[in-house]
Design a protein around this motif. Sequence first.
Motif, short mmCIF file in Angstrom:
data_model
loop_
_atom_site.label_atom_id
_atom_site.label_comp_id
_atom_site.label_asym_id
_atom_site.label_seq_id
_atom_site.Cartn_x
_atom_site.Cartn_y
_atom_site.Cartn_z
N LEU A 1 -3.40 13.16 -14.78
CA LEU A 1 -2.49 14.18 -14.25
C LEU A 1 -1.08 13.62 -14.09
O LEU A 1 -0.09 14.32 -14.32
N ASN B 1 0.76 13.43 -7.81
CA ASN B 1 -0.06 12.56 -8.68
C ASN B 1 0.79 11.47 -9.32
O ASN B 1 0.35 10.32 -9.44
N TYR C 1 -0.07 22.59 -17.46
CA TYR C 1 0.86 21.58 -16.98
C TYR C 1 1.71 22.11 -15.82
O TYR C 1 2.21 21.33 -15.01
N GLU D 1 0.51 13.54 -17.53
CA GLU D 1 0.85 14.90 -17.97
C GLU D 1 2.07 15.43 -17.21
O GLU D 1 2.93 16.09 -17.80
N PHE D 2 2.15 15.13 -15.91
CA PHE D 2 3.31 15.59 -15.14
C PHE D 2 4.58 14.89 -15.59
O PHE D 2 5.65 15.51 -15.69
N ILE E 1 0.32 21.22 -12.23
CA ILE E 1 0.12 19.83 -11.81
C ILE E 1 1.05 19.50 -10.65
O ILE E 1 2.25 19.78 -10.68
#
Length: 204
Positions: free
Chosen positions: A107, A30, A23, A110-111, A26
């Motif tokens: 992504l 995104n 993580y 997750e970010f 990233i």
Amino acid sequence: MMKALVLDSQMKKTSEIALPERYKEINEHNLYLYVKSYLASLRANSAHAKTRGDVSGGGKKPWAQKGGGRARAGSITSPVFVGGGVSHGPSNNKNYNLKINKKQKRLALEFALKQKAEAGKLYVVDSVAIASGKTKDAFKAFKSLNERSTLFVSQMSDEPTFLAYRNLRSCYLADSNELNAYLVAAFRSVVIEKAVFDEIVKEG
């Protein structure tokens, strides 16, 4: 600190769960691309102005080409006339959708979760269900977090739970299949069920 806070049924902190090391790599761009795409998809695209080709009339030349002392004119549908068409106005045939691929969507999510974890606003619980279906019980759970706004994420919410959270202005209940980066970023904190959290972390 990329750690999610684990809460018990009383919304009290019991332990922590570290997010995967990947993580850290990233790129925040995104998330920007996803939010831009998400908001673009919500545009109603209803604004529309008639061009000179859409306005009725204009079959006859308003006045003679010469001799009147006025500028020549070929049609009353011209934008220079009152009631004529509009130049460079909005059109409802424009497509505002922005393409974003599946990997970028993931992504971005997750970010967004990483940001919440670093701020200490990502919470993991066994269940967000409210068996009684009463709003006051859902509000009690929200109030104990002492957060301005909270996104509650359930693996699959039932009707009583949906009814309990429905009228809370600062809360939103989302199923796992509805979860996206925009929702995570829009709320001040996120409370996510352990099963959903594990699934997200595992899929990467």
